[in-house]
Design an enzyme around this catalytic site. Structure first.
Site, mmCIF file in Angstrom:
data_model
loop_
_atom_site.group_PDB
_atom_site.id
_atom_site.type_symbol
_atom_site.label_atom_id
_atom_site.label_comp_id
_atom_site.label_asym_id
_atom_site.label_seq_id
_atom_site.Cartn_x
_atom_site.Cartn_y
_atom_site.Cartn_z
ATOM 1 N NE ARG A 116 45.778 36.034 48.621
ATOM 2 C CZ ARG A 116 44.553 36.170 48.146
ATOM 3 N NH1 ARG A 116 44.366 36.136 46.827
ATOM 4 N NH2 ARG A 116 43.529 36.336 48.948
ATOM 5 C CG ASP A 120 37.486 29.833 39.636
ATOM 6 O OD1 ASP A 120 36.536 30.359 40.231
ATOM 7 O OD2 ASP A 120 38.665 30.229 39.739
#
Length: 288
Positions: free
Chosen positions: A57, A158
């Site tokens: 990632r 979020d």
């Protein structure tokens, strides 16, 4: 079950073909520092076995900056505590596994709880991800409240700003939307045509009920105001340690109406973490 080699392939060739290609250097010290930084920034506890995930990632971020060593990337981050790259770092290490009407048993419970509410309904979806959960909530309100749903409000937050951008767009692959029943698809989605073929967009009557905003549950100030009829905090507490979970639950309580409901994920149990809530049903809590 053990993995079998193909006939005619010697051991060295087989091993080489199953190695992950490494063009970047991630040391044990780097990995430990990454775990510390994401915990400090987002409260996320990364287990030892997440090393491959971290590499894959964050590799994009290193390549974006023309770096080959995680050490150099981390030094750049730490020298610039207010840099925009921190947002990209956090986004990269955030997991966004979601779906429309995921853990479906929660939505009829919510509908029954709200069916006879007189005052405008307010809901906080605290881990909105790419939008499927808050839009599922909006559809539930429209089905349950009818015209009164127009007065309702869903605050969807979020920490992952990339996910929020996708959520605001409200556009999803049609194969994902087709998992819903046909009546919901027809009522709540617009089918894409032309360059948008294969995609579906939530209709304005759904998206208008949802306000998206970035929020880190570890922040000292939350840009949300209650009281809420319900708070959805599903499948995010599993990434926090018990101390962090307890602090968040304590802050949830005063933001809820006296009869408000707190919805947790299927693998989360808040009963042994905080005395602010008591279990009402399957992963559903009320204020104690």
């Amino acid at each position: 079950m053990s993995e079998q080699r193909e006939p005619g392939v010697d051991a060295s060739q087989w091993a080489s073909s199953h190695q992950i290609e490494r063009d970047l250097v991630l040391t044990d010290t780097d990995f430990s520092r990454i775990r510390e930084l994401i915990y400090q920034r987002a409260g996320i506890v990364l287990a030892e076995h997440k090393r491959e995930m971290v590499y894959s990632r964050l590799a994009k971020r290193l390549r974006h900056h023309g770096l080959t060593r995680f050490t150099d990337y981390l030094l750049r981050l730490e020298r610039q505590p207010d840099a925009k790259e921190w947002e990209a770092f956090t986004n990269a290490l955030t997991t966004n596994l979601t779906a429309f009407f995921r853990e479906a048993h929660h939505f009829p419970l919510l509908a029954e709880h709200l069916r006879h509410k007189q005052s405008p309904v307010t809901i906080w979806c605290s881990a909105a991800s790419t939008g499927e959960e808050p839009y599922s909530l909006a559809m539930t309100l429209l089905e349950t409240l009818g015209p009164k749903a127009a007065q309702a409000k869903i605050v969807a937050t979020d920490i992952d700003t990339d996910a929020l951008s996708r959520a605001r767009a409200g556009i999803y692959p049609q194969e994902q939307v087709r998992k819903l029943d046909e009546a919901r698809v027809k009522r709540f989605f617009q089918k894409g045509t032309g360059q948008q073929q294969g995609l579906a967009r939530v209709r304005p009557e759904v998206s208008e009920l949802v306000e998206f905003m970035p929020l880190n549950l570890l922040s000292t100030q939350w840009p949300v105001k209650g009281p809420f009829d319900a708070i959805f905090c599903r499948n995010i507490m599993i990434y926090f340690d018990k101390e962090t979970q307890a602090k968040i639950l304590k802050r949830f309580a005063p933001l809820m109406k006296p009869d408000g409901l707190l919805f947790a994920g299927h693998s989360e149990n808040f009963s042994y973490i905080s005395d602010a809530f008591k279990l009402r049903g399957q992963t559903v809590y009320t204020r104690a």
